[in-house]
Design an enzyme around this catalytic site. Structure first.
Site, PDB file in Angstrom:
ATOM      1  N   CYS A 222       0.814  -1.219   0.000  1.00  0.00           N
ATOM      2  CA  CYS A 222       0.000   0.000   0.000  1.00  0.00           C
ATOM      3  C   CYS A 222       0.842   1.262   0.000  1.00  0.00           C
ATOM      4  O   CYS A 222       0.303   2.364  -0.124  1.00  0.00           O
ATOM      5  CB  CYS A 222      -0.918   0.002   1.214  1.00  0.00           C
ATOM      6  SG  CYS A 222      -1.701  -1.583   1.471  1.00  0.00           S
TER       7      CYS A 222
ATOM      8  N   HIS B 250      -3.355   7.786   5.859  1.00  0.00           N
ATOM      9  CA  HIS B 250      -3.502   6.497   5.176  1.00  0.00           C
ATOM     10  C   HIS B 250      -4.967   6.074   5.320  1.00  0.00           C
ATOM     11  O   HIS B 250      -5.568   5.629   4.362  1.00  0.00           O
ATOM     12  CB  HIS B 250      -2.546   5.476   5.784  1.00  0.00           C
ATOM     13  CG  HIS B 250      -2.501   4.187   5.034  1.00  0.00           C
ATOM     14  ND1 HIS B 250      -2.286   4.121   3.678  1.00  0.00           N
ATOM     15  CD2 HIS B 250      -2.669   2.895   5.434  1.00  0.00           C
ATOM     16  CE1 HIS B 250      -2.306   2.855   3.283  1.00  0.00           C
ATOM     17  NE2 HIS B 250      -2.547   2.094   4.314  1.00  0.00           N
TER      18      HIS B 250
ATOM     19  N   GLU C  71      -2.740   4.695  13.454  1.00  0.00           N
ATOM     20  CA  GLU C  71      -2.338   5.944  12.812  1.00  0.00           C
ATOM     21  C   GLU C  71      -2.522   7.129  13.770  1.00  0.00           C
ATOM     22  O   GLU C  71      -1.692   8.044  13.814  1.00  0.00           O
ATOM     23  CB  GLU C  71      -3.141   6.150  11.522  1.00  0.00           C
ATOM     24  CG  GLU C  71      -2.486   7.152  10.600  1.00  0.00           C
ATOM     25  CD  GLU C  71      -3.078   7.146   9.189  1.00  0.00           C
ATOM     26  OE1 GLU C  71      -3.978   6.343   8.904  1.00  0.00           O
ATOM     27  OE2 GLU C  71      -2.620   7.964   8.383  1.00  0.00           O
TER      28      GLU C  71
ATOM     29  N   HIS D  16      -9.538   2.244  -1.476  1.00  0.00           N
ATOM     30  CA  HIS D  16      -8.091   2.053  -1.315  1.00  0.00           C
ATOM     31  C   HIS D  16      -7.516   1.597  -2.657  1.00  0.00           C
ATOM     32  O   HIS D  16      -7.709   0.450  -3.066  1.00  0.00           O
ATOM     33  CB  HIS D  16      -7.844   1.008  -0.233  1.00  0.00           C
ATOM     34  CG  HIS D  16      -6.402   0.881   0.170  1.00  0.00           C
ATOM     35  ND1 HIS D  16      -5.367   1.474  -0.526  1.00  0.00           N
ATOM     36  CD2 HIS D  16      -5.824   0.235   1.214  1.00  0.00           C
ATOM     37  CE1 HIS D  16      -4.224   1.182   0.072  1.00  0.00           C
ATOM     38  NE2 HIS D  16      -4.467   0.445   1.128  1.00  0.00           N
TER      39      HIS D  16
ATOM     40  N   PHE E  23       0.829  -3.541   4.160  1.00  0.00           N
ATOM     41  CA  PHE E  23       1.179  -4.945   4.401  1.00  0.00           C
ATOM     42  C   PHE E  23       2.682  -5.144   4.248  1.00  0.00           C
ATOM     43  O   PHE E  23       3.317  -4.517   3.401  1.00  0.00           O
ATOM     44  CB  PHE E  23       0.517  -5.833   3.339  1.00  0.00           C
ATOM     45  CG  PHE E  23      -0.890  -6.238   3.666  1.00  0.00           C
ATOM     46  CD1 PHE E  23      -1.593  -5.641   4.686  1.00  0.00           C
ATOM     47  CD2 PHE E  23      -1.500  -7.233   2.926  1.00  0.00           C
ATOM     48  CE1 PHE E  23      -2.899  -6.035   4.965  1.00  0.00           C
ATOM     49  CE2 PHE E  23      -2.804  -7.639   3.190  1.00  0.00           C
ATOM     50  CZ  PHE E  23      -3.501  -7.035   4.206  1.00  0.00           C
TER      51      PHE E  23
END
Lengths: 425, 393
Positions: free
Chosen positions: A175, A315, A326, A352, A411
Site C-alpha cells: 500500500c 492512510h 495511525e 483504497h 502490508f
C-alpha cells in the site's frame, strides 16, 4: 553556479505535472470537483459475478475499458491516461520522448483466470496435470500471454510509449508503492542523476481472486449496502477497507530545470521518509513505533518541525487496526499540535487504490494546497472516541494549508510518508 | 562531491549446489551441477539443495508462514548478514536499507488445476470460480505470493528495518536493485544495504509463463553455450544476497570487504529490432572502463535470441575469461544478477576465478588472481545490465 538548494544542500524537487484516474473519474478537474464535494466512487461490482463473495463493492474504474480484460492491461491503461495528463500539464520533453527515468508502482503480476482458463479449454487430455497443461501453453499460440504477464511488462510498454530513459523500475511496497515511486524519483533528482523523473502508480486489481484473497485475510469491509457507505475511516463502526482502482502520475523536476524552462511549479516534494515494521506480515506494531519513526524521518528529511504541518492526508484505510494505530503514531509525534491538524482520508471516497494510493493521495494533497480546501472524510457519522483527530468530516473545509503530510502504511511492514508544500522552503 | 566507494562486505548464497561460500567454492572447483531432468520432465530444472532452514529461520511458525521462495531468500539473507558480521546488531539492522528483487510466490497448484479441469469439462459456471477460491485457497497463501513479502519476512526474521523496497520485472529488477543501492550509497543517501533475490525453480506454476514464450529448456541438460541448437533456460533455484556499504561505514566497524562494487549500469534495449541486445551491451561496455583481459561472469540464460546476441558480443572480446552461471545454477531469474555479483566477490576474495565448465571452448581458463570481474545480466525478454566488481586496493 549557485543553484537553489534545500537546507541540506540538495536540489529542490518540484512537481510540474499531475495526472489522475480514480473511481471518481478521469483527470484532475473531475476528481477534485467530486472529491471536494464529498462524493463516493464506490459501487456494487458489475465486472464479474458476485456469488459467494462476502464483499461485493469496490471502487472499480468501469469507464475505462480494455479488451481482452485483464487487471494488468487495465493497470497499464490507467497509467497511460494519468501519464498523458501529467505530461501535457508539464509540457516537458516531447511526445514519446521524456527526458528522464520511469519509476512505476504496480501490483504484482501473474497470469489471470480468464487467460488460465482459455488455455485449459485447449488441453487435449481429460483430468490433466500441470505437465499436460504446460504442453498446451507452449507452441507459440499463447506467446502474447508471456508478453502480457511478465512482471516487467507494464513498465516496458510505458517506457516505450513515453520514451523514458534507461531501465524503468517496477516496484511494489504494497500500500506504500505509490509513495515509494515518488521517493525513488526524488532521490534520483537529489543525486543529480537526472533533472526529471516520471513517477506513476497504478492499480486495476478488482478481479475475483484479488477480492477473495483480501477477503480471506478479513481485510475488506463487508458493509455492502449501500456501497458508498462502506469506507468510513476513523468511524467507530468501520470494518475494513474497500478495494479500488486508479492511477496517479507525477512529473518531478529539479527546481532549477523547471524554472529554466519556464514550467509552472505545482508544488514541492519537501521530504520523504520510510521505516519498516517487523511486527507482523499484515498488522502494524500496535504501539505504532515504526509509523512514528517513519513520520519523524520524513520531518527530518524535509528539515521541518511538527508544528509546520498543517494538514495530514491520512492512510486512513478504514480498517479497525490501521486507523487506531495511525492516531497513536501521529499523536506521539505531533503531541499537543495533533488537535490543531485537520486530518482527512481520501479513501472514504475513492476507496483504497492499493499500489496507486501513495501517488493518488499525493496528487490530492497537492490539489488541496492549490485550492486551499481540505477534502472531507465522508461517512463520518459515528466518530471513534479512541481516535480524537480533528477529522474533516463529511464536508470539505477551507483552510490555510502550507504543508501536507501524506501517509502510506501497508502490508509487509511498509511505511512511507511524504511532505508536500506549495513553495520551496 | 566525489562518490563514496561501495564495498561488498557480506555474501549469502543458497542454491542447487548447497549453502554457504565454502560449499559453493568447492562445488564450482569440482564443476558440479545439480540438474534434474525427471522431476518436471520434460522440463529441466535445478532444484534447491536440501537444507534445514532452522539455522537461519529459527521459528517454525515463521517457516510455516512462508513458501519455498521466501524460505530460500530469508535463509540466504541471513547468511549474508552473518558473513558481514551484522547479524543481530540491532543498531545497524534498524537503519539498514533493503532492496529486494522479486517475482511472485507459489500458487496452490492443486486448487488451480481442479478449477481449470472443471472449466475444461464445462463444469465451472462463472459464479463457481468465486466459491472455489473462497473455500479452497489458504488465507495465508496470499502472503506467500505477494512480491514484497520476501522483504517483509526478512524484516520479521532478521530485523532489517531501515527501508524496504521491492523491485519487480524479472532479471532487470535485480540489476536495478544493485544499481540503485550503489547509487544511494555512493551519494551518501544510504550507509549500508542488503540487496538480493530468491528464486525457486521447482515450480510447475512458474513454468506456465515461460512456456507461453517457449523459453524453458526441455528434455536434456546441456551447458549454456552448448544450447545453440536446442535453446532454452533451465529454471534454477537460488537465494543470493549481498551486504553493500560505504567504505567509511565498513572501516568504522572494522568490516573486511570481499570486493568493491565500482559501477552498475542498466539498459532497456529496444528488442523489437534484431541486434538490439548486442548494441546495448556494446554501449554499456565502455562505461565500465575495463580491458579485454578482464574476467566476466554472465547470467546468460540459454534462451534465444538474447543468448545468441550475447555470444556475438563476447566474441568481440576474445580475451575475456567468461563464466556462465546458467550452466551451473540454471536460470535463477530475479536472482541472476546478485548471484553473479556474489560469485564475482567470492572469486576476488579467494584470489582465483573458478574453473571453466564449457565443452564448446567459449570459457577459457585463467590462472591469475582476479582484480576486475564484470558481471553481465541479460534478461530473457527485456533488460540488460553490467556491473564491475573489483579487488579493494
Amino acid at each position: 553556479m549557485t543553484a537553489p538548494r534545500d537546507k541540506f544542500g540538495r536540489p529542490i524537487v518540484v512537481v510540474t505535472g499531475m495526472g489522475i484516474v480514480t473511481s471518481l473519474g478521469g483527470g484532475k478537474t473531475d476528481n477534485w470537483k467530486r472529491l471536494s464535494a464529498g462524493e463516493s466512487g464506490i459501487k456494487t461490482v458489475t465486472r464479474f459475478p458476485l456469488d459467494s463473495l462476502k464483499t461485493t463493492m469496490a471502487g472499480a474504474v468501469d469507464f475505462v475499458t480494455v479488451d481482452p480484460f485483464s487487471s494488468t492491461s487495465l493497470s497499464q491503461r490507467l497509467a497511460e491516461i494519468a501519464a498523458e495528463e501529467a505530461l501535457e500539464q508539464s509540457g516537458i520533453g516531447s511526445k514519446g520522448d521524456f527526458p528522464g527515468p520511469l519509476f512505476l508502482a504496480v501490483a504484482p503480476i501473474e497470469t489471470e483466470w480468464p487467460q488460465r482458463l482459455e488455455v485449459a479449454r485447449e488441453v487435449p487430455t481429460k483430468d490433466f496435470g500441470i505437465i499436460d497443461y504446460l504442453a498446451t501453453c507452449s507452441g507459440g499460440k499463447f506467446a502474447h500471454f508471456h508478453r502480457r504477464f511478465t512482471f516487467g511488462s507494464v513498465a516496458l510498454n510505458l517506457a516505450e510509449t513515453f520514451g523514458t530513459k534507461g531501465s524503468p523500475i517496477s516496484l511494489s511496497t504494497a500500500c506504500a508503492s505509490g509513495a515509494t515511486a515518488i521517493q525513488l524519483g526524488v532521490e534520483a533528482i537529489r543525486r543529480g542523476e537526472t533533472d526529471a523523473t516520471l513517477c506513476i502508480a497504478t492499480d486495476g486489481s478488482v478481479n475475483p481472486e484479488a477480492m477473495v484473497r483480501f477477503s480471506l485475510l478479513s481485510a475488506l469491509s463487508t458493509q455492502n449496502d449501500p456501497p458508498q457507505g462502506a469506507s468510513k475511516p476513523f468511524s467507530k463502526n468501520r470494518d475494513g477497507f474497500v478495494m479500488a482502482e486508479g492511477a496517479g502520475a507525477l512529473v518531478l523536476e529539479s527546481y532549477d530545470a523547471a524554472v529554466a524552462r519556464g514550467a509552472r511549479i505545482l508544488g514541492v516534494v519537501a521530504g520523504c521518509g520510510e521505516l519498516t515494521d517487523s511486527f507482523h506480515r499484515t498488522r502494524s506494531a500496535p504501539d505504532g513505533k515504526p509509523a512514528i519513526g517513519c513520520v519523524r524521518k520524513t520531518l527530518a528529511d524535509a528539515g521541518m518541525e511538527p508544528e509546520q504541518i498543517d494538514h495530514i492526508n491520512a492512510h486512513g484505510t478504514s480498517t479497525p487496526e490501521n486507523d487506531k494505530m495511525e492516531y497513536l503514531a501521529t499523536s506521539a509525534v505531533f503531541g499537543e499540535h495533533t488537535k490543531n491538524i485537520p486530518v482527512s482520508s481520501n479513501k472514504s471516497m475513492v476507496g483504497h487504490t492499493i499500489s496507486a494510493a501513495g501517488a493518488v493521495e499525493a496528487i490530492f494533497s497537492l490539489l488541496t494546497l492549490e485550492h486551499q480546501r481540505i477534502p472531507p472524510t465522508i461517512n463520518y457519522e459515528v466518530p471513534d472516541p479512541a481516535i480524537p483527530f480533528d477529522v474533516v468530516g463529511n464536508k470539505a473545509r477551507d483552510a490555510k494549508v502550507t504543508a501536507v503530510m501524506s501517509n502510506s502504511f501497508g502490508f509487509g511492514g511498509q511505511n512511507a510518508s511524504l511532505i508536500l508544500t506549495r513553495e520551496p522552503a | 562531491m566525489a562518490e563514496k566507494e561501495v564495498w561488498i562486505t557480506g555474501v549469502g548464497l543458497l542454491s542447487s549446489l548447497g549453502e554457504g561460500l565454502d560449499a559453493h567454492w568447492q562445488a564450482l572447483g569440482e564443476k558440479r551441477v545439480n540438474a534434474d531432468e525427471k522431476r518436471l520432465a520434460p522440463y529441466v530444472i535445478h532444484p534447491i539443495a536440501p537444507v534445514s532452514f532452522d539455522a537461519q529461520i529459527p521459528k517454525k511458525g515463521d517457516q510455516r508462514q512462508m513458501e519455498m521462495w521466501q524460505r530460500i531468500g530469508t535463509y540466504a539473507a541471513g547468511l549474508a548478514l552473518d558473513s558481514a558480521g551484522v547479524k543481530g546488531n540491532q543498531e545497524i539492522l534498524s537503519r539498514m536499507d533493503m532492496i529486494i528483487a522479486a517475482g511472485g510466490g507459489e500458487r496452490d497448484l492443486n486448487v488451480d488445476l481442479a478449477i481449470m479441469n472443471a472449466d475444461a469439462q464445462g463444469k465451472l459456471p462463472p459464479a463457481l470460480l468465486n466459491e472455489k477460491l473462497m473455500n479452497e485457497l489458504r488465507p495465508t497463501l496470499f502472503l506467500a505470493q505477494l512480491s514484497n513479502l520476501l522483504a517483509g519476512n526478512i524484516a520479521i526474521v532478521h530485523g532489517v528495518c531501515g527501508t524496504s523496497r521491492t523491485f519487480m520485472g524479472e532479471e532487470a529488477s535485480s540489476i536495478d536493485a544493485a544499481r540503485i543501492a550503489v547509487a544511494r550509497i555512493g551519494a551518501g543517501q544510504s550507509d549500508i544495504a542488503l540487496v538480493g533475490a530468491a528464486h525457486n525453480g521447482d515450480r510447475g506454476d512458474l513454468l506456465m509463463l515461460y512456456s507461453f514464450g517457449d523459453f524453458a529448456l526441455k528434455d536434456q541438460y546441456a551447458s549454456v553455450w552448448a544450447r545453440r541448437n536446442h535453446p532454452g533456460f533451465a529454471i534454477g533455484s537460488a537465494g543470493a544476497f549481498l551486504v553493500m556499504e560505504s567504505r567509511e561505514h565498513a572501516e568504522a566497524r572494522g568490516a573486511k570487504p570481499y570486493a568493491k562494487l565500482t559501477k552498475v549500469v542498466a539498459d532497456l534495449a529496444k528488442r523489437k529490432e534484431p541486434g538490439a541486445v548486442m548494441k546495448s551491451l556494446q554501449a554499456m561496455w565502455p562505461q565500465l572502463g575495463v580491458n579485454d583481459n578482464a574476467m566476466l561472469i554472465t547470467g546468460a540464460t540459454g534462451a534465444e535470441p538474447a543468448t545468441g546476441e550475447e555470444r556475438e558480443f563476447l566474441g568481440q572480446h576474445p580475451g575475456l575469461a567468461v563464466r556462465a552461471t546458467g550452466t551451473t545454477f540454471g536460470h535463477t531469474m530475479e536472482a541472476q544478477f546478485p548471484l553473479g555479483l556474489a560469485l564475482a566477490a567470492l572469486s576476488i576474495s579467494r584470489g582465483a576465478l573458478y574453473p571453466a565448465n564449457d565443452p564448446t571452448g567459449l570459457e577459457v581458463e585463467k590462472t591469475e588472481a582476479p582484480t576486475q570481474i564484470v558481471v553481465l545480466g541479460v534478461g530473457h525478454w527485456q533488460g540488460e545490465g553490467m556491473a564491475l566488481v573489483e579487488a579493494v586496493s
